[in-house]
Design a protein around this motif. Sequence first.
Motif, PDB file in Angstrom:
ATOM      1  N   GLU A  98       3.765  -4.142   2.493  1.00 51.63           N
ATOM      2  CA  GLU A  98       4.025  -4.333   3.924  1.00 51.63           C
ATOM      3  C   GLU A  98       3.028  -3.553   4.774  1.00 51.63           C
ATOM      4  O   GLU A  98       2.499  -4.074   5.769  1.00 51.63           O
ATOM      5  CB  GLU A  98       5.454  -3.897   4.250  1.00 51.63           C
ATOM      6  CG  GLU A  98       5.831  -4.126   5.692  1.00 51.63           C
ATOM      7  CD  GLU A  98       7.273  -3.756   5.996  1.00 51.63           C
ATOM      8  OE1 GLU A  98       7.728  -4.060   7.121  1.00 51.63           O
ATOM      9  OE2 GLU A  98       7.943  -3.159   5.126  1.00 51.63           O
ATOM     10  N   ASP A  99       2.732  -2.309   4.379  1.00 50.83           N
ATOM     11  CA  ASP A  99       1.774  -1.499   5.134  1.00 50.83           C
ATOM     12  C   ASP A  99       0.380  -2.121   5.121  1.00 50.83           C
ATOM     13  O   ASP A  99      -0.285  -2.216   6.161  1.00 50.83           O
ATOM     14  CB  ASP A  99       1.704  -0.077   4.556  1.00 50.83           C
ATOM     15  CG  ASP A  99       2.940   0.749   4.872  1.00 50.83           C
ATOM     16  OD1 ASP A  99       3.693   0.386   5.793  1.00 50.83           O
ATOM     17  OD2 ASP A  99       3.159   1.768   4.185  1.00 50.83           O
ATOM     18  N   HIS A 100      -0.080  -2.523   3.950  1.00 50.99           N
ATOM     19  CA  HIS A 100      -1.418  -3.124   3.866  1.00 50.99           C
ATOM     20  C   HIS A 100      -1.505  -4.388   4.720  1.00 50.99           C
ATOM     21  O   HIS A 100      -2.524  -4.621   5.387  1.00 50.99           O
ATOM     22  CB  HIS A 100      -1.786  -3.421   2.416  1.00 50.99           C
ATOM     23  CG  HIS A 100      -2.445  -2.282   1.717  1.00 50.99           C
ATOM     24  ND1 HIS A 100      -3.811  -2.089   1.746  1.00 50.99           N
ATOM     25  CD2 HIS A 100      -1.935  -1.259   0.988  1.00 50.99           C
ATOM     26  CE1 HIS A 100      -4.117  -0.999   1.051  1.00 50.99           C
ATOM     27  NE2 HIS A 100      -2.999  -0.477   0.590  1.00 50.99           N
TER      28      HIS A 100
ATOM     29  N   LEU B 173      -5.791   4.389   5.336  1.00 53.42           N
ATOM     30  CA  LEU B 173      -4.347   4.442   5.497  1.00 53.42           C
ATOM     31  C   LEU B 173      -3.874   5.873   5.239  1.00 53.42           C
ATOM     32  O   LEU B 173      -4.080   6.416   4.142  1.00 53.42           O
ATOM     33  CB  LEU B 173      -3.660   3.504   4.506  1.00 53.42           C
ATOM     34  CG  LEU B 173      -3.853   1.998   4.731  1.00 53.42           C
ATOM     35  CD1 LEU B 173      -3.341   1.215   3.537  1.00 53.42           C
ATOM     36  CD2 LEU B 173      -3.140   1.549   5.998  1.00 53.42           C
TER      37      LEU B 173
ATOM     38  N   PRO C 198       4.198   5.376   9.288  1.00 52.03           N
ATOM     39  CA  PRO C 198       3.175   4.392   9.670  1.00 52.03           C
ATOM     40  C   PRO C 198       2.849   4.401  11.163  1.00 52.03           C
ATOM     41  O   PRO C 198       1.764   3.953  11.554  1.00 52.03           O
ATOM     42  CB  PRO C 198       3.783   3.051   9.236  1.00 52.03           C
ATOM     43  CG  PRO C 198       5.247   3.311   9.070  1.00 52.03           C
ATOM     44  CD  PRO C 198       5.372   4.744   8.660  1.00 52.03           C
TER      45      PRO C 198
ATOM     46  N   ALA D 214       0.826   5.878   5.135  1.00 59.22           N
ATOM     47  CA  ALA D 214       1.163   4.460   4.937  1.00 59.22           C
ATOM     48  C   ALA D 214       0.399   4.005   3.696  1.00 59.22           C
ATOM     49  O   ALA D 214      -0.575   4.640   3.298  1.00 59.22           O
ATOM     50  CB  ALA D 214       0.763   3.630   6.149  1.00 59.22           C
ATOM     51  N   GLY D 215       0.851   2.920   3.070  1.00 58.92           N
ATOM     52  CA  GLY D 215       0.179   2.450   1.856  1.00 58.92           C
ATOM     53  C   GLY D 215       0.196   3.502   0.763  1.00 58.92           C
ATOM     54  O   GLY D 215      -0.821   3.778   0.128  1.00 58.92           O
TER      55      GLY D 215
ATOM     56  N   HIS E  59       6.030   8.890   4.647  1.00 60.33           N
ATOM     57  CA  HIS E  59       5.762   7.553   5.171  1.00 60.33           C
ATOM     58  C   HIS E  59       6.007   7.555   6.676  1.00 60.33           C
ATOM     59  O   HIS E  59       7.149   7.518   7.141  1.00 60.33           O
ATOM     60  CB  HIS E  59       6.656   6.527   4.459  1.00 60.33           C
ATOM     61  CG  HIS E  59       6.342   5.117   4.824  1.00 60.33           C
ATOM     62  ND1 HIS E  59       7.218   4.290   5.504  1.00 60.33           N
ATOM     63  CD2 HIS E  59       5.217   4.370   4.620  1.00 60.33           C
ATOM     64  CE1 HIS E  59       6.664   3.103   5.693  1.00 60.33           C
ATOM     65  NE2 HIS E  59       5.456   3.121   5.164  1.00 60.33           N
TER      66      HIS E  59
ATOM     67  N   ASN F  23       0.486  -5.146   7.372  1.00 60.20           N
ATOM     68  CA  ASN F  23       0.642  -4.798   8.786  1.00 60.20           C
ATOM     69  C   ASN F  23      -0.678  -4.333   9.406  1.00 60.20           C
ATOM     70  O   ASN F  23      -0.960  -4.629  10.568  1.00 60.20           O
ATOM     71  CB  ASN F  23       1.683  -3.687   8.956  1.00 60.20           C
ATOM     72  CG  ASN F  23       3.106  -4.204   8.931  1.00 60.20           C
ATOM     73  OD1 ASN F  23       3.352  -5.398   9.101  1.00 60.20           O
ATOM     74  ND2 ASN F  23       4.057  -3.309   8.721  1.00 60.20           N
TER      75      ASN F  23
ATOM     76  N   ASN G  91       7.189   0.300   0.635  1.00 64.20           N
ATOM     77  CA  ASN G  91       6.551  -0.329   1.794  1.00 64.20           C
ATOM     78  C   ASN G  91       5.055  -0.572   1.597  1.00 64.20           C
ATOM     79  O   ASN G  91       4.344  -0.892   2.560  1.00 64.20           O
ATOM     80  CB  ASN G  91       6.736   0.536   3.047  1.00 64.20           C
ATOM     81  CG  ASN G  91       8.191   0.704   3.434  1.00 64.20           C
ATOM     82  OD1 ASN G  91       8.776   1.757   3.194  1.00 64.20           O
ATOM     83  ND2 ASN G  91       8.781  -0.331   4.016  1.00 64.20           N
TER      84      ASN G  91
END
Length: 265
Positions: free
Chosen positions: A106-108, A220, A158, A223-224, A156, A110, A103
């Motif tokens: 996607e995290d960066h 982050l 987020p 996440a990330g 993870h 989002n 992910n």
Amino acid sequence: MKPHPTCTLVTPTYNWPEALELLLLSVLNQTVLPNEVIIADDGSKKETRQLIENFQQKFPIPLIHIWHEDLENRKPRIMNQAIAKAKFDYIVEIDGDIIMHKNFIEDHLNFSEKGHYLYGSRVNIQKKNIPKIFNQKKIHFGFFSEGIKKRGRTLHIPFLMRFAKTSNTRSTKLRGCNMSFWRDDFIKINGFNENLVGWGIDDSEMIQRLHNIGIQGKRLKHAGIVYHIYHPEQSKSHIELNLEIEKKTTHKKITYIEKGVNQFL
């Protein structure tokens, strides 16, 4: 969730195709792909070029290889060349010894936000496990994986980012192996400072100039997530000179450097 910006993933590399292979495999494993990947090659030999050419045959997005001659460590210059070539709005930067959680991109995307950059931490893979992960081409890790440090960073979650705060000062936890920023902001400060010599400080000095123009940072957490492949530390013979440049950037609030990305635009 808001629409994602378009994105270029940029990574420097130097003569370590085994690590780069795992990095590229982890790109293919992403839940959201970047729009392109650019490899900023600081003078690697033919093995790296051959590896990239093999991946280019099967990559679902453009995989671009930018190379210059090996004249010792010139990472700021090759990174400037790479980001000058980037076609998309948002830059995600990792190191060439990184394996990304599925992910990661996607995290960066989002949590990207105008007027901000993002930075994350890393989970270190211990030296004793390196031969095994290369032999198995291992790109999946988690809380119970063997041979990793700081297991809490593997979680993870987020959702917790809704409590993250922005900062108008540069964090000591900043690592260039896991960060993202807007390409336009990077160009405003003229990118990486090519007067920095040898290993270290290039990322944090650049980020300091982002702060100097009013860009804020956000960390982050959960996440990330990235996994860092162990390697011996590089020579820090010029670190004092680089720290002095960074100190000057901070205290004099320098926003634009003389020798940067503008020469490649």
